[in-house]
Design a protein around this motif. Structure first.
Motif, mmCIF file in Angstrom:
data_model
loop_
_atom_site.group_PDB
_atom_site.id
_atom_site.type_symbol
_atom_site.label_atom_id
_atom_site.label_comp_id
_atom_site.label_asym_id
_atom_site.label_seq_id
_atom_site.Cartn_x
_atom_site.Cartn_y
_atom_site.Cartn_z
ATOM 1 N N SER A 86 0.838 -1.207 0.000
ATOM 2 C CA SER A 86 0.000 0.000 0.000
ATOM 3 C C SER A 86 0.871 1.255 0.000
ATOM 4 O O SER A 86 0.539 2.250 -0.661
ATOM 5 C CB SER A 86 -0.968 0.006 1.183
ATOM 6 N N GLY A 87 2.001 1.214 0.706
ATOM 7 C CA GLY A 87 2.930 2.338 0.691
ATOM 8 C C GLY A 87 3.545 2.542 -0.676
ATOM 9 O O GLY A 87 3.724 3.676 -1.133
ATOM 10 N N ALA A 88 3.873 1.433 -1.362
ATOM 11 C CA ALA A 88 4.439 1.525 -2.712
ATOM 12 C C ALA A 88 3.425 2.118 -3.681
ATOM 13 O O ALA A 88 3.774 2.953 -4.524
ATOM 14 C CB ALA A 88 4.897 0.148 -3.182
ATOM 15 N N ILE A 89 2.169 1.710 -3.553
ATOM 16 C CA ILE A 89 1.114 2.264 -4.407
ATOM 17 C C ILE A 89 0.982 3.767 -4.161
ATOM 18 O O ILE A 89 0.905 4.560 -5.105
ATOM 19 C CB ILE A 89 -0.227 1.543 -4.156
ATOM 20 N N GLU A 90 0.991 4.157 -2.898
ATOM 21 C CA GLU A 90 0.881 5.574 -2.558
ATOM 22 C C GLU A 90 2.045 6.370 -3.130
ATOM 23 O O GLU A 90 1.860 7.432 -3.737
ATOM 24 C CB GLU A 90 0.835 5.738 -1.036
ATOM 25 N N LYS A 91 3.283 5.857 -2.973
ATOM 26 C CA LYS A 91 4.464 6.564 -3.478
ATOM 27 C C LYS A 91 4.464 6.610 -5.003
ATOM 28 O O LYS A 91 4.847 7.621 -5.599
ATOM 29 C CB LYS A 91 5.735 5.914 -2.945
ATOM 30 N N LEU A 92 4.027 5.524 -5.650
ATOM 31 C CA LEU A 92 3.940 5.528 -7.112
ATOM 32 C C LEU A 92 2.919 6.556 -7.596
ATOM 33 O O LEU A 92 3.165 7.261 -8.578
ATOM 34 C CB LEU A 92 3.557 4.140 -7.633
ATOM 35 N N ASN A 93 1.785 6.638 -6.928
ATOM 36 C CA ASN A 93 0.778 7.634 -7.315
ATOM 37 C C ASN A 93 1.309 9.046 -7.144
ATOM 38 O O ASN A 93 1.082 9.911 -7.999
ATOM 39 C CB ASN A 93 -0.518 7.428 -6.522
ATOM 40 N N GLN A 94 2.041 9.305 -6.064
ATOM 41 C CA GLN A 94 2.653 10.627 -5.852
ATOM 42 C C GLN A 94 3.667 10.915 -6.954
ATOM 43 O O GLN A 94 3.715 12.024 -7.495
ATOM 44 C CB GLN A 94 3.328 10.688 -4.488
ATOM 45 N N TYR A 95 4.477 9.909 -7.278
ATOM 46 C CA TYR A 95 5.478 10.061 -8.337
ATOM 47 C C TYR A 95 4.803 10.358 -9.677
ATOM 48 O O TYR A 95 5.213 11.248 -10.412
ATOM 49 C CB TYR A 95 6.322 8.783 -8.412
ATOM 50 N N LEU A 96 3.739 9.611 -9.974
ATOM 51 C CA LEU A 96 3.071 9.767 -11.266
ATOM 52 C C LEU A 96 2.305 11.080 -11.385
ATOM 53 O O LEU A 96 2.029 11.527 -12.497
ATOM 54 C CB LEU A 96 2.159 8.569 -11.529
ATOM 55 N N GLU A 97 1.981 11.715 -10.275
ATOM 56 C CA GLU A 97 1.379 13.045 -10.334
ATOM 57 C C GLU A 97 2.379 14.047 -10.908
ATOM 58 O O GLU A 97 1.988 15.010 -11.570
ATOM 59 C CB GLU A 97 0.931 13.497 -8.950
ATOM 60 N N ILE A 98 3.666 13.795 -10.668
ATOM 61 C CA ILE A 98 4.717 14.701 -11.139
ATOM 62 C C ILE A 98 5.226 14.267 -12.519
ATOM 63 O O ILE A 98 5.402 15.082 -13.414
ATOM 64 C CB ILE A 98 5.897 14.728 -10.135
ATOM 65 N N PHE A 99 5.465 12.969 -12.688
ATOM 66 C CA PHE A 99 6.060 12.429 -13.916
ATOM 67 C C PHE A 99 5.056 11.520 -14.617
ATOM 68 O O PHE A 99 5.223 10.307 -14.678
ATOM 69 C CB PHE A 99 7.345 11.664 -13.584
ATOM 70 N N MET A 100 4.001 12.131 -15.167
ATOM 71 C CA MET A 100 2.904 11.369 -15.769
ATOM 72 C C MET A 100 3.332 10.566 -16.989
ATOM 73 O O MET A 100 2.693 9.578 -17.326
ATOM 74 C CB MET A 100 1.779 12.316 -16.166
ATOM 75 N N GLY A 101 4.390 10.954 -17.636
ATOM 76 C CA GLY A 101 4.827 10.287 -18.859
ATOM 77 C C GLY A 101 5.759 9.114 -18.640
ATOM 78 O O GLY A 101 6.272 8.554 -19.608
ATOM 79 N N ASP A 102 5.979 8.705 -17.419
ATOM 80 C CA ASP A 102 6.905 7.609 -17.130
ATOM 81 C C ASP A 102 6.186 6.273 -17.304
ATOM 82 O O ASP A 102 5.470 5.800 -16.434
ATOM 83 C CB ASP A 102 7.457 7.733 -15.711
ATOM 84 N N HIS A 103 6.384 5.666 -18.466
ATOM 85 C CA HIS A 103 5.703 4.410 -18.798
ATOM 86 C C HIS A 103 6.103 3.269 -17.868
ATOM 87 O O HIS A 103 5.275 2.416 -17.533
ATOM 88 C CB HIS A 103 5.972 4.033 -20.257
ATOM 89 N N ASP A 104 7.367 3.251 -17.446
ATOM 90 C CA ASP A 104 7.817 2.193 -16.525
ATOM 91 C C ASP A 104 7.082 2.264 -15.191
ATOM 92 O O ASP A 104 6.717 1.237 -14.620
ATOM 93 C CB ASP A 104 9.326 2.283 -16.278
ATOM 94 N N ALA A 105 6.859 3.462 -14.701
ATOM 95 C CA ALA A 105 6.149 3.624 -13.431
ATOM 96 C C ALA A 105 4.692 3.186 -13.575
ATOM 97 O O ALA A 105 4.144 2.534 -12.679
ATOM 98 C CB ALA A 105 6.240 5.071 -12.953
ATOM 99 N N TRP A 106 4.062 3.539 -14.697
ATOM 100 C CA TRP A 106 2.683 3.091 -14.929
ATOM 101 C C TRP A 106 2.625 1.572 -15.007
ATOM 102 O O TRP A 106 1.706 0.954 -14.460
ATOM 103 C CB TRP A 106 2.113 3.705 -16.206
#
Length: 118
Positions: A86-106
């Motif tokens: 759940s922490g990883a999901i939260e951190k990934l969502n925070q990251y993707l708010e900033i770097f929306m174009g990161d296909h690896d993160a998605w």
């Protein structure tokens, strides 16, 4: 860079499990990766500056070399390696708010949701 983050995550997990044979193996792999990788070199300089208390230098490296991006991704990898999904999901969502174009993160976020059957 992804390989470096994966090795770093595995290293943290091996240390937590006191699996010293893997710790040594991963230290060698991480050292090799950082010596051959520009991002790894920046991360090494950043970590050294922090260890030596040169916080202005560390801030400069973070802000001017996109190391902040790497740090955010590393936090996700470490949180996931610790089993805190759940922490990883939260951190990934925070990251993707900033770097929306990161296909690896998605892709990583999708893999987590699929593994949880969501």
């Amino acid at each position: 860079m992804l390989t470096f983050l994966l090795k770093q995550s595995q290293y943290t997990s091996a240390v937590d499990k006191e699996d010293y044979e893997n710790v040594v193996r991963l230290q060698v792999a991480i050292t090799a990766a950082t010596q051959n990788d520009v991002v790894g070199k920046v991360m090494s300089k950043l970590n050294k500056a922090i260890e030596e208390g040169r916080f202005e230098d560390a801030t400069f490296l973070r802000d001017n070399t996109r190391a902040g991006l790497v740090i955010l991704k590393r936090r996700v990898a470490m949180t996931r390696a610790q089993g805190n999904i759940s922490g990883a999901i939260e951190k990934l969502n925070q990251y993707l708010e900033i770097f929306m174009g990161d296909h690896d993160a998605w892709r990583e976020l999708t893999e987590i949701y699929v593994s949880l059957q969501m």
